[in-house]
Motif scaffolding. Structure first.
Motif, PDB file in Angstrom:
ATOM      1  N   ARG A 151      15.740  16.010  -4.802  1.00 54.52           N
ATOM      2  CA  ARG A 151      16.652  16.688  -3.895  1.00 54.52           C
ATOM      3  C   ARG A 151      17.045  18.030  -4.506  1.00 54.52           C
ATOM      4  O   ARG A 151      17.381  18.113  -5.683  1.00 54.52           O
ATOM      5  CB  ARG A 151      17.922  15.842  -3.671  1.00 54.52           C
ATOM      6  N   MET A 152      16.958  19.085  -3.701  1.00 59.98           N
ATOM      7  CA  MET A 152      17.240  20.425  -4.191  1.00 59.98           C
ATOM      8  C   MET A 152      18.729  20.728  -4.062  1.00 59.98           C
ATOM      9  O   MET A 152      19.286  20.632  -2.973  1.00 59.98           O
ATOM     10  CB  MET A 152      16.431  21.459  -3.402  1.00 59.98           C
ATOM     11  N   PRO A 153      19.408  21.073  -5.161  1.00 59.09           N
ATOM     12  CA  PRO A 153      20.826  21.421  -5.063  1.00 59.09           C
ATOM     13  C   PRO A 153      21.017  22.748  -4.344  1.00 59.09           C
ATOM     14  O   PRO A 153      20.165  23.635  -4.397  1.00 59.09           O
ATOM     15  CB  PRO A 153      21.263  21.509  -6.530  1.00 59.09           C
ATOM     16  N   SER A 154      22.161  22.893  -3.676  1.00 60.81           N
ATOM     17  CA  SER A 154      22.450  24.150  -2.981  1.00 60.81           C
ATOM     18  C   SER A 154      22.778  25.267  -3.956  1.00 60.81           C
ATOM     19  O   SER A 154      22.678  26.449  -3.607  1.00 60.81           O
ATOM     20  CB  SER A 154      23.607  23.961  -1.995  1.00 60.81           C
ATOM     21  N   THR A 155      23.185  24.902  -5.179  1.00 55.43           N
ATOM     22  CA  THR A 155      23.446  25.904  -6.216  1.00 55.43           C
ATOM     23  C   THR A 155      22.797  25.469  -7.520  1.00 55.43           C
ATOM     24  O   THR A 155      22.701  24.268  -7.811  1.00 55.43           O
ATOM     25  CB  THR A 155      24.962  26.104  -6.454  1.00 55.43           C
ATOM     26  N   PHE A 156      22.349  26.417  -8.295  1.00 59.41           N
ATOM     27  CA  PHE A 156      21.878  26.166  -9.650  1.00 59.41           C
ATOM     28  C   PHE A 156      23.051  26.372 -10.607  1.00 59.41           C
ATOM     29  O   PHE A 156      23.743  27.400 -10.548  1.00 59.41           O
ATOM     30  CB  PHE A 156      20.744  27.112 -10.019  1.00 59.41           C
ATOM     31  N   PHE A 157      23.277  25.381 -11.464  1.00 59.14           N
ATOM     32  CA  PHE A 157      24.352  25.428 -12.462  1.00 59.14           C
ATOM     33  C   PHE A 157      25.733  25.544 -11.819  1.00 59.14           C
ATOM     34  O   PHE A 157      26.695  25.937 -12.472  1.00 59.14           O
ATOM     35  CB  PHE A 157      24.142  26.576 -13.450  1.00 59.14           C
ATOM     36  N   GLY A 158      25.820  25.235 -10.524  1.00 55.16           N
ATOM     37  CA  GLY A 158      27.120  25.213  -9.872  1.00 55.16           C
ATOM     38  C   GLY A 158      27.598  26.529  -9.308  1.00 55.16           C
ATOM     39  O   GLY A 158      28.618  26.564  -8.612  1.00 55.16           O
ATOM     40  N   PHE A 159      26.875  27.632  -9.551  1.00 59.07           N
ATOM     41  CA  PHE A 159      27.386  28.907  -9.048  1.00 59.07           C
ATOM     42  C   PHE A 159      26.293  29.863  -8.563  1.00 59.07           C
ATOM     43  O   PHE A 159      26.603  30.866  -7.923  1.00 59.07           O
ATOM     44  CB  PHE A 159      28.226  29.610 -10.131  1.00 59.07           C
ATOM     45  N   ILE A 160      25.026  29.601  -8.827  1.00 57.21           N
ATOM     46  CA  ILE A 160      23.940  30.456  -8.355  1.00 57.21           C
ATOM     47  C   ILE A 160      23.294  29.803  -7.138  1.00 57.21           C
ATOM     48  O   ILE A 160      22.755  28.697  -7.232  1.00 57.21           O
ATOM     49  CB  ILE A 160      22.874  30.672  -9.458  1.00 57.21           C
ATOM     50  N   SER A 161      23.370  30.450  -5.985  1.00 52.32           N
ATOM     51  CA  SER A 161      22.780  29.889  -4.782  1.00 52.32           C
ATOM     52  C   SER A 161      21.280  29.704  -4.961  1.00 52.32           C
ATOM     53  O   SER A 161      20.576  30.620  -5.396  1.00 52.32           O
ATOM     54  CB  SER A 161      23.068  30.791  -3.576  1.00 52.32           C
ATOM     55  N   SER A 162      20.783  28.522  -4.634  1.00 54.87           N
ATOM     56  CA  SER A 162      19.352  28.247  -4.808  1.00 54.87           C
ATOM     57  C   SER A 162      18.504  28.828  -3.683  1.00 54.87           C
ATOM     58  O   SER A 162      17.309  29.090  -3.872  1.00 54.87           O
ATOM     59  CB  SER A 162      19.121  26.738  -4.888  1.00 54.87           C
TER      60      SER A 162
END
Length: 542
Positions: free
Chosen positions: A254-265
């Protein structure tokens, strides 16, 4: 030429606007009473919204209003489709709403060819059957317009006293109606889940993850399936006080909507640089050919980098990832799904529990089921979320044509994902799942108008069959995790766009230099493709 378009949603309206602008007579038929397709009232499950941003989903040259958030709601999408129809000159006279296409009959060539459609008012009101003649038919009703996929046999199902629902049964419901249909007694309450931090907590996973299962809840609901619909419904049910048990036959990345919690994927995933490294049926640019050839180690390294970043971003949760040893290959074998906002919060609060790999094996009691892993789950309802039966949704076509379309057994195989070499004067727009949806519809419709104008000459049927077989074999191998791999494009959307642009003799890479590789997709890059194609004076075989 008269073009009959089946469906008045995003793909039907997008096709109708371009066909009408090319001078064709268009009629859009939809069984729903309003324009908007699956996004119109009654066409979707509660609280549905996109998993891609408004700016990548939209049509070229037509942005969403500034008031629309990144992930539009169903109501906002339906209004956008209606505004696009009005903007493109489609009026009430172009639409036949609350009307079903009951059957299509092929007109013999000696009588002019084309089709005769039998139209029937939905519900039987407002008159009887009507015959409508068309030169071409475009099926733009999407893959999700058919009935739900059949539920596999579950031992003892006739003794289950809870509710049995499909995701289609939830269409048109509000959140409270869904809770009532699933037998959940508590009122809707979104404050508790919203208060849980988006952090990783203990969660049960019958595939072997650590943690104990949550205590039995009189409002537990078992959801079979792990796609976006299943995740969205699980969130709605959990917010209403239920424990939502999501049962999946395999562990999914599953692809997160953000990388590391703050960078939009999403900007990363929608760049040409990210998509070109994935195995594809079409390497249409020099860079893509190099990455598929001599530079394959670089391609593999980039894939592993994306997987590593995504894995770290979900902190290794097994209910959001697939097996680590096969990560780089497995991720790109399937059409990944974005993690909806708030899903991880509910996992951490153990209001959603993922069981994978697992399945519902038998009914354990009047209101409980036993999974293949042996876990027994009390449940007020079984909710089946495994998508639609695409073939059954095309029952209006002649039986022989349906057999030809589904002959390979892995979905609808089409030349350029649009036409079938053995089913003349029939086209499909959106018979696939893809990102960049509005751009895909725009390019397909432009491609079709050039075919209808005689500017784009298709290869002989034998050559089309060979190309369809080649692409189908590739997808069956690489996209084997999907139920119908022939109908999947998803994150390989640039391959699809590049093929259509190549046929139209226009430059596929729309923005040059480094920006063209690193910037996320902008539909506006493709707004002028039709004019460019006409200036190119086509007339060559593709």
């Amino acid at each position: 030429m008269h073009v009959l378009i089946v469906g008045a949603g995003m793909s039907g309206v997008g096709t109708g606007v371009i066909a009408a602008a090319a001078g064709h007579t268009v009629t859009l038929v939809d069984r729903r009473p309003t324009v908007g397709g699956l996004w119109s009232p009654g066409g979707h499950y509660p609280l549905a919204r996109l998993q891609e941003t408004a700016d990548t989903y939209r049509f070229p040259g037509h942005p969403f209003p500034s008031s629309v958030r990144d992930l539009p709601t169903a109501a906002e999408l339906a209004e956008y489709v209606r505004s696009h129809a009005a903007r493109g000159g489609l009026t009430e006279a172009h639409f036949r709403l609350s009307t079903d296409v009951r059957a299509l009959r092929r007109v013999p060539p000696e009588e002019g060819g084309g089709w005769t459609a039998t139209l029937v008012p939905v519900g039987g009101g407002g008159g009887g059957k009507e015959q409508l003649r068309a030169d071409w038919v475009v099926v733009a009703s999407g893959r999700e317009s058919g009935p739900p996929t059949p539920m596999p046999p579950v031992k003892g199902l006739d003794s289950f006293r809870g509710r049995i629902l499909s995701d289609r049964d939830t269409f048109g419901m509000g959140a409270d109606e869904l809770l009532a249909a699933a037998g959940v007694a508590r009122p809707l309450d979104t404050t508790k889940a919203a208060a849980v931090p988006d952090a990783v907590g203990s969660t049960f996973n019958s595939g072997g993850a650590s943690g104990d299962p949550p205590p039995p809840s009189p409002n537990s609901v078992v959801i079979v399936g792990y796609g976006k619909t299943a995740m969205d419904l699980a969130m709605t049910l959990s917010d209403g006080g239920a424990t939502a048990h999501v049962v999946a036959s395999r562990r999914h990345w599953r692809m997160p909507s953000t990388f590391f919690g703050f960078i939009s994927s999403l900007p990363v995933l929608y760049s040409r640089a990210a998509t070109v490294v994935m195995p594809s049926w079409a390497a249409t640019t020099p860079a893509a050919r190099a990455l598929a050839g001599s530079l394959w180690p670089l391609s593999l390294a980039i894939r592993w980098l994306i997987v590593a970043i995504a894995y770290v971003s979900v902190l290794g949760r097994r209910d959001l990832t697939g097996p680590v040893p096969t990560a780089a290959l497995d991720w790109f074998r399937q059409s990944f799904c974005m993690i909806p906002d708030g899903f991880r919060r509910r996992l951490a609060a153990r209001r959603i529990v993922v069981h994978a790999p697992d399945g519902v094996a038998t009914v354990a009691g009047p209101t409980s089921v036993r999974l293949t892993s042996g876990v027994v789950l009390p449940t007020t309802a079984l909710l089946w979320c495994r998508g639609a039966e695409h073939r059954a949704g095309l029952s209006f076509l002649p039986a022989a044509d349906v057999e030809a379309l589904f002959a390979a057994g892995d979905g609808v195989r089409l030349y350029r994902h649009t036409v079938h070499p053995d089913v003349p004067r029939l086209a499909f727009v959106s018979a696939y799942n893809t990102f960049g949806f509005g751009t895909a519809v725009h390019l397909q419709a432009t491609w079709l108008t050039e075919v209808w104008a005689g500017q784009l000459v298709l290869p002989p049927a034998a050559a089309q069959r060979a190309e369809v077989a080649r692409v189908g074999a590739f997808k069956r191998d690489i996209l084997s995790c999907n139920r119908e791999p022939a109908s999947v494009i998803m994150d390989r959307f640039y391959s699809f766009f590049d093929e259509l642009c190549g046929d139209l003799s226009v430059e596929p890479v729309r923005v040059g230099g480094v920006a063209g590789w690193l910037r996320p997709l902008s539909p506006d890059w493709y707004a002028g493709v039709g004019a460019e194609a006409r200036r190119a004076s086509l007339g060559v075989t593709v």
